[in-house]
Design a protein around this motif. Structure first.
Motif, PDB file in Angstrom:
ATOM      1  N   PRO A  19       0.837  -1.194   0.000  1.00  0.00           N
ATOM      2  CA  PRO A  19       0.000   0.000   0.000  1.00  0.00           C
ATOM      3  C   PRO A  19       0.876   1.251   0.000  1.00  0.00           C
ATOM      4  CG  PRO A  19      -0.041  -1.077   2.152  1.00  0.00           C
ATOM      5  CD  PRO A  19       0.698  -1.982   1.222  1.00  0.00           C
ATOM      6  N   GLY A  20       0.460   2.231  -0.771  1.00  0.00           N
ATOM      7  CA  GLY A  20       1.226   3.463  -0.838  1.00  0.00           C
ATOM      8  C   GLY A  20       0.842   4.272  -2.042  1.00  0.00           C
ATOM      9  N   GLY A  21       1.483   5.400  -2.179  1.00  0.00           N
ATOM     10  CA  GLY A  21       1.197   6.262  -3.308  1.00  0.00           C
ATOM     11  C   GLY A  21       1.877   7.603  -3.190  1.00  0.00           C
ATOM     12  N   ARG A  22       1.411   8.507  -4.007  1.00  0.00           N
ATOM     13  CA  ARG A  22       2.010   9.833  -4.157  1.00  0.00           C
ATOM     14  C   ARG A  22       1.742  10.712  -2.932  1.00  0.00           C
ATOM     15  NH1 ARG A  22       1.241  13.196  -9.699  1.00  0.00           N
ATOM     16  NH2 ARG A  22       2.594  14.926  -9.185  1.00  0.00           N
ATOM     17  N   ARG A  23       2.742  11.479  -2.570  1.00  0.00           N
ATOM     18  CA  ARG A  23       2.595  12.438  -1.477  1.00  0.00           C
ATOM     19  C   ARG A  23       1.613  13.530  -1.890  1.00  0.00           C
ATOM     20  NH1 ARG A  23       7.445  15.488   1.852  1.00  0.00           N
ATOM     21  NH2 ARG A  23       6.067  16.446   3.379  1.00  0.00           N
ATOM     22  N   GLU A  24       0.723  13.865  -0.967  1.00  0.00           N
ATOM     23  CA  GLU A  24      -0.243  14.922  -1.213  1.00  0.00           C
ATOM     24  C   GLU A  24       0.163  16.166  -0.429  1.00  0.00           C
ATOM     25  OE1 GLU A  24      -4.207  13.501  -0.494  1.00  0.00           O
ATOM     26  OE2 GLU A  24      -4.104  12.105  -2.176  1.00  0.00           O
ATOM     27  N   PRO A  25      -0.292  17.347  -0.859  1.00  0.00           N
ATOM     28  CA  PRO A  25       0.111  18.591  -0.184  1.00  0.00           C
ATOM     29  C   PRO A  25      -0.168  18.598   1.321  1.00  0.00           C
ATOM     30  CG  PRO A  25      -0.997  19.089  -2.247  1.00  0.00           C
ATOM     31  CD  PRO A  25      -1.125  17.604  -2.039  1.00  0.00           C
ATOM     32  N   GLY A  26      -1.196  17.927   1.783  1.00  0.00           N
ATOM     33  CA  GLY A  26      -1.526  17.914   3.204  1.00  0.00           C
ATOM     34  C   GLY A  26      -0.687  16.964   4.040  1.00  0.00           C
ATOM     35  N   ASP A  27       0.146  16.141   3.408  1.00  0.00           N
ATOM     36  CA  ASP A  27       0.993  15.188   4.141  1.00  0.00           C
ATOM     37  C   ASP A  27       2.191  15.931   4.729  1.00  0.00           C
ATOM     38  OD1 ASP A  27      -0.738  13.192   3.275  1.00  0.00           O
ATOM     39  OD2 ASP A  27       0.597  12.513   1.674  1.00  0.00           O
ATOM     40  N   CYS A  28       2.359  15.864   6.051  1.00  0.00           N
ATOM     41  CA  CYS A  28       3.465  16.602   6.681  1.00  0.00           C
ATOM     42  C   CYS A  28       4.819  15.952   6.403  1.00  0.00           C
ATOM     43  CB  CYS A  28       3.226  16.768   8.178  1.00  0.00           C
ATOM     44  SG  CYS A  28       3.128  15.239   9.095  1.00  0.00           S
ATOM     45  N   ASP A  29       4.832  14.651   6.112  1.00  0.00           N
ATOM     46  CA  ASP A  29       6.068  13.954   5.756  1.00  0.00           C
ATOM     47  C   ASP A  29       5.689  12.667   5.019  1.00  0.00           C
ATOM     48  OD1 ASP A  29       5.204  12.191   7.770  1.00  0.00           O
ATOM     49  OD2 ASP A  29       6.596  13.002   9.237  1.00  0.00           O
ATOM     50  N   LEU A  30       6.701  11.913   4.601  1.00  0.00           N
ATOM     51  CA  LEU A  30       6.430  10.723   3.794  1.00  0.00           C
ATOM     52  C   LEU A  30       5.882   9.554   4.600  1.00  0.00           C
ATOM     53  CD1 LEU A  30       9.360  10.996   1.273  1.00  0.00           C
ATOM     54  CD2 LEU A  30       6.915  11.088   0.745  1.00  0.00           C
ATOM     55  N   VAL A  31       6.197   9.480   5.894  1.00  0.00           N
ATOM     56  CA  VAL A  31       5.578   8.421   6.692  1.00  0.00           C
ATOM     57  C   VAL A  31       4.072   8.677   6.783  1.00  0.00           C
ATOM     58  CG1 VAL A  31       5.916   9.399   9.010  1.00  0.00           C
ATOM     59  CG2 VAL A  31       5.880   6.929   8.702  1.00  0.00           C
TER      60      VAL A  31
END
Length: 189
Positions: free
Chosen positions: A62-74
């Motif tokens: 499971p995973g995908g592209r970072r979105e603007p609201g994500d504070c970090d990659l975790v």
């Protein structure tokens, strides 16, 4: 086999993860989800639906592209895991990360490893996930299920890993991440 989360955390911490420069690629993150069922450790994969634009029908984490609201990659990895499988971020104990990878699709991927409790009421998103695939971690000790092929991409030859488990073929980036995880735990060469 019974992997203690503390042991996994220590194994991952022994080697500093390789961090690759961004190279103007899309940032993405995945989770290698682990759980223990009746004394045996499992890795959870998904098979993507045939309706998706990218990676259709492929087995992945499971995973995908970072979105603007994500504070970090975790946060990205945990958000995507919730969206795809219904596993709440607070229910995942993140144990560490692996090396960054570049995908042939133009993504800079950061993999994280985490444990979640079992039993768990998984709720796969039917728009993205065709099937959950649960594989006992011990199965990957069998060297006969792994092979590596040299593939040419953009004028260069790259080794591509494959794991054949039952009727499933885990390959490409997912297999490379899996192989590195197994190596860090001392379960693969």
């Amino acid at each position: 086999m019974n992997l203690d989360p503390g042991r996994v955390r220590q194994a991952l911490a022994r080697q500093e993860p390789r961090r690759l420069p961004p190279e103007d690629l899309h940032s993405a993150a995945v989770l290698v989800p682990l759980y223990n069922r009746e004394g045996e450790d499992y890795v959870l994969f998904t098979r993507r639906t045939e309706r998706l634009r990218h990676h259709r029908g492929e087995i992945s984490f499971p995973g995908g592209r970072r979105e603007p609201g994500d504070c970090d990659l975790v946060t990205t990895a945990l958000r995507e895991t919730r969206e795809e499988l219904g596993i709440a971020p607070d229910d995942v104990k993140v144990l560490g990360r692996l090396d960054d990878f570049f995908s042939v699709y133009g993504y800079h991927v950061t993999p994280y490893v985490g444990f979640f409790p079992w039993p768990y009421p998984l709720q796969a998103d039917p728009g993205e996930i065709a099937e959950n695939i649960e594989v006992p971690l011990a199965r990957f000790r069998d060297t006969a299920i792994h092979r590596q092929e040299n593939w040419r991409h953009r004028g260069r030859v790259h080794p591509v890993d494959f794991y054949s488990v039952d009727h499933h073929e885990i390959w490409g980036l997912t297999a490379a991440i899996l192989r590195q995880f197994l190596q860090r735990l001392g379960l693969a060469h």
